[in-house]
Enzyme design. Structure first.
Site, PDB file in Angstrom:
ATOM      1  N   ASN A   9       1.002   3.568  -4.772  1.00  0.00           N
ATOM      2  CA  ASN A   9      -0.170   3.636  -3.897  1.00  0.00           C
ATOM      3  C   ASN A   9       0.087   4.761  -2.897  1.00  0.00           C
ATOM      4  O   ASN A   9       0.873   4.594  -1.966  1.00  0.00           O
ATOM      5  CB  ASN A   9      -0.354   2.285  -3.184  1.00  0.00           C
ATOM      6  CG  ASN A   9      -1.476   2.331  -2.167  1.00  0.00           C
ATOM      7  OD1 ASN A   9      -2.230   3.308  -2.097  1.00  0.00           O
ATOM      8  ND2 ASN A   9      -1.595   1.277  -1.373  1.00  0.00           N
ATOM      9  N   TRP A  10      -0.573   5.880  -3.122  1.00  0.00           N
ATOM     10  CA  TRP A  10      -0.312   7.050  -2.262  1.00  0.00           C
ATOM     11  C   TRP A  10      -1.032   6.941  -0.922  1.00  0.00           C
ATOM     12  O   TRP A  10      -0.852   7.796  -0.060  1.00  0.00           O
ATOM     13  CB  TRP A  10      -0.752   8.332  -2.978  1.00  0.00           C
ATOM     14  CG  TRP A  10       0.038   8.661  -4.209  1.00  0.00           C
ATOM     15  CD1 TRP A  10       1.122   7.957  -4.721  1.00  0.00           C
ATOM     16  CD2 TRP A  10      -0.153   9.772  -5.091  1.00  0.00           C
ATOM     17  NE1 TRP A  10       1.574   8.568  -5.854  1.00  0.00           N
ATOM     18  CE2 TRP A  10       0.826   9.685  -6.115  1.00  0.00           C
ATOM     19  CE3 TRP A  10      -1.058  10.831  -5.119  1.00  0.00           C
ATOM     20  CZ2 TRP A  10       0.910  10.624  -7.143  1.00  0.00           C
ATOM     21  CZ3 TRP A  10      -0.971  11.762  -6.144  1.00  0.00           C
ATOM     22  CH2 TRP A  10       0.011  11.668  -7.144  1.00  0.00           C
ATOM     23  N   LYS A  11      -1.872   5.936  -0.760  1.00  0.00           N
ATOM     24  CA  LYS A  11      -2.607   5.762   0.504  1.00  0.00           C
ATOM     25  C   LYS A  11      -3.280   7.088   0.889  1.00  0.00           C
ATOM     26  O   LYS A  11      -3.740   7.804   0.016  1.00  0.00           O
ATOM     27  CB  LYS A  11      -1.667   5.222   1.580  1.00  0.00           C
ATOM     28  CG  LYS A  11      -0.937   3.948   1.106  1.00  0.00           C
ATOM     29  CD  LYS A  11      -0.197   3.233   2.194  1.00  0.00           C
ATOM     30  CE  LYS A  11       0.504   2.002   1.621  1.00  0.00           C
ATOM     31  NZ  LYS A  11       1.218   1.236   2.624  1.00  0.00           N
ATOM     32  N   HIS A  95      -6.285  -4.338  -0.105  1.00  0.00           N
ATOM     33  CA  HIS A  95      -4.997  -3.974   0.509  1.00  0.00           C
ATOM     34  C   HIS A  95      -5.017  -4.405   1.973  1.00  0.00           C
ATOM     35  O   HIS A  95      -6.055  -4.325   2.637  1.00  0.00           O
ATOM     36  CB  HIS A  95      -4.759  -2.470   0.378  1.00  0.00           C
ATOM     37  CG  HIS A  95      -3.363  -2.101   0.743  1.00  0.00           C
ATOM     38  ND1 HIS A  95      -2.948  -1.990   2.057  1.00  0.00           N
ATOM     39  CD2 HIS A  95      -2.266  -1.860  -0.018  1.00  0.00           C
ATOM     40  CE1 HIS A  95      -1.655  -1.670   2.079  1.00  0.00           C
ATOM     41  NE2 HIS A  95      -1.222  -1.596   0.827  1.00  0.00           N
ATOM     42  N   GLU A  97      -4.119  -2.995   4.556  1.00  0.00           N
ATOM     43  CA  GLU A  97      -4.599  -1.973   5.495  1.00  0.00           C
ATOM     44  C   GLU A  97      -6.119  -1.953   5.547  1.00  0.00           C
ATOM     45  O   GLU A  97      -6.711  -1.706   6.593  1.00  0.00           O
ATOM     46  CB  GLU A  97      -4.022  -0.601   5.102  1.00  0.00           C
ATOM     47  CG  GLU A  97      -2.533  -0.529   5.453  1.00  0.00           C
ATOM     48  CD  GLU A  97      -1.702   0.339   4.528  1.00  0.00           C
ATOM     49  OE1 GLU A  97      -2.266   1.142   3.771  1.00  0.00           O
ATOM     50  OE2 GLU A  97      -0.461   0.197   4.568  1.00  0.00           O
ATOM     51  N   GLU A 167       2.021  -8.600  -1.047  1.00  0.00           N
ATOM     52  CA  GLU A 167       2.549  -7.628  -0.090  1.00  0.00           C
ATOM     53  C   GLU A 167       2.554  -8.241   1.310  1.00  0.00           C
ATOM     54  O   GLU A 167       1.536  -8.210   2.013  1.00  0.00           O
ATOM     55  CB  GLU A 167       1.670  -6.368  -0.071  1.00  0.00           C
ATOM     56  CG  GLU A 167       1.574  -5.655  -1.398  1.00  0.00           C
ATOM     57  CD  GLU A 167       1.220  -4.174  -1.231  1.00  0.00           C
ATOM     58  OE1 GLU A 167       1.838  -3.358  -1.921  1.00  0.00           O
ATOM     59  OE2 GLU A 167       0.357  -3.840  -0.398  1.00  0.00           O
ATOM     60  N   GLY A 173       5.819  -0.630   4.928  1.00  0.00           N
ATOM     61  CA  GLY A 173       6.128   0.540   5.755  1.00  0.00           C
ATOM     62  C   GLY A 173       7.169   0.298   6.823  1.00  0.00           C
ATOM     63  O   GLY A 173       7.339   1.121   7.723  1.00  0.00           O
ATOM     64  N   SER A 213       8.087  -1.983   1.183  1.00  0.00           N
ATOM     65  CA  SER A 213       9.401  -1.355   1.291  1.00  0.00           C
ATOM     66  C   SER A 213      10.234  -1.474   0.012  1.00  0.00           C
ATOM     67  O   SER A 213      11.449  -1.674   0.086  1.00  0.00           O
ATOM     68  CB  SER A 213      10.161  -1.914   2.506  1.00  0.00           C
ATOM     69  OG  SER A 213       9.450  -1.618   3.696  1.00  0.00           O
ATOM     70  N   GLY A 234       4.545   2.084  -1.858  1.00  0.00           N
ATOM     71  CA  GLY A 234       3.898   3.011  -0.937  1.00  0.00           C
ATOM     72  C   GLY A 234       4.740   4.258  -0.758  1.00  0.00           C
ATOM     73  O   GLY A 234       4.757   5.148  -1.605  1.00  0.00           O
TER      74      GLY A 234
HETATM   75  P1  13P Z   1       5.607   0.749   1.453  1.00  0.00           P
HETATM   76  O1  13P Z   1       6.270   0.800   0.095  1.00  0.00           O
HETATM   77  O2  13P Z   1       5.542   2.073   2.122  1.00  0.00           O
HETATM   78  O3  13P Z   1       6.187  -0.341   2.300  1.00  0.00           O
HETATM   79  O4  13P Z   1       4.060   0.333   1.195  1.00  0.00           O
HETATM   80  C1  13P Z   1       3.773  -0.761   0.402  1.00  0.00           C
HETATM   81  C2  13P Z   1       2.315  -0.812   0.131  1.00  0.00           C
HETATM   82  O5  13P Z   1       1.529  -1.058   1.022  1.00  0.00           O
HETATM   83  C3  13P Z   1       1.866  -0.544  -1.241  1.00  0.00           C
HETATM   84  O6  13P Z   1       0.531  -0.865  -1.419  1.00  0.00           O
END
Ligand code: 13P
Length: 255
Positions: A9-11, A95, A97, A167, A173, A213, A234
């Site tokens: 997931n490149w966000k 997600h 976020e 998640e 993150g 993470s 992420g």
């Molecule tokens: P990280 O791997 O940066 O913790 O992010 C996880 C995430 O939100 C994947 O959708």
């Protein structure tokens, strides 16, 4: 055996040239993965470029969201048929976020998931508890509420195709992954609920990922959980080396 998935997931990261480079690296390496499904989820604007780069490979292409109607006055949204048209295979839905910053609710997650399923876009539905909910002992309650709501009016045939990603918000993150035991406990709760809502056959078909993470150094331990079918990654998916390293670990485990 369920085929494991490693999804990036490149966000809101990567300009187009960077996105092309990263996808090119993954496309080039993808032929070496026989037992693992790879999926990349760039921003909307990079989807057409990735669709070209990934064509002819088995790498899935995922949007980071999808609307529930075909067209209309929904500024800023993208319809499922538009994603299908450019070669998307998956859509991340709900997600944390989006739930936290953009008002996504269990109801809209369900609408988006049902629309995706109608369009042969595989939904990757994210669920997870906050730190306060974990500390209050509400983890299982929270994730079960989210899973149940996401699957409202989804029949058993469609539910089999859904991918869930557990998640925990406190692990995203932060560099602080859930322990393999914490991840397994939540994943088992989700699978148990799927058996309650549908049956054992649906529960044992659905793939459930862990996200939060995930790094090259912790994937080997995490993947040992019997209910874990891969990872939604992420920040470690933003470099081909770390993404492919995680994918290679999952591939060796699956061999
Ligand atoms: P990280 O791997 O940066 O913790 O992010 C996880 C995430 O939100 C994947 O959708």
């Amino acid at each position: 055996m369920r085929t494991p998935i490693v999804a990036g997931n490149w966000k809101m990261n990567k300009l187009l040239d960077e996105a092309r480079g990263l996808a090119g690296d993954v496309a080039e390496a993808s032929g070496t993965f026989e037992h693992t499904e790879l999926i990349l989820s760039p921003t909307y604007v990079a989807l057409p470029a990735l669709s070209e780069i990934l064509s002819g490979t088995d790498v899935g292409l995922s949007a980071q969201n999808v609307h529930w109607t075909e067209q209309g006055s929904y500024t800023g949204e993208v319809a499922p048929s538009m994603l299908e048209e450019i070669g998307c295979t998956h859509a991340i839905i709900g997600h944390s976020e989006r739930r936290q910053y953009f008002g996504e609710t269990d109801v809209s997650v369900n609408r988006r998931a049902r629309a995706a399923l109608e369009h042969d876009l595989t939904p990757i539905i994210c669920v997870g508890e906050s730190l306060a909910e974990r500390q209050n002992g509400e983890t299982e309650l929270k994730i079960k509420l989210q899973v149940r709501a996401a699957l409202s009016e989804v029949d058993a045939g469609d539910a089999r195709d859904v991918i869930f990603a557990y998640e925990p918000l406190w692990a995203i993150g932060t560099g602080e992954s859930a322990t393999p035991e914490q991840a397994q406990e939540s994943l088992a709760a989700i699978r148990g609920l799927l058996a309650d809502i549908y049956d054992d056959s649906v529960a044992s078909s659905v793939r459930i990922l862990y996200g939060g993470s995930v790094k090259p150094h912790n994937i080997d331990e995490l993947i040992q959980g019997p209910d874990l079918d891969g990872a939604l990654i992420g920040s470690a998916s933003l470099e081909s080396e770390s993404f492919l390293s995680i994918a290679r670990s999952v591939e060796s485990w699956a061999e």
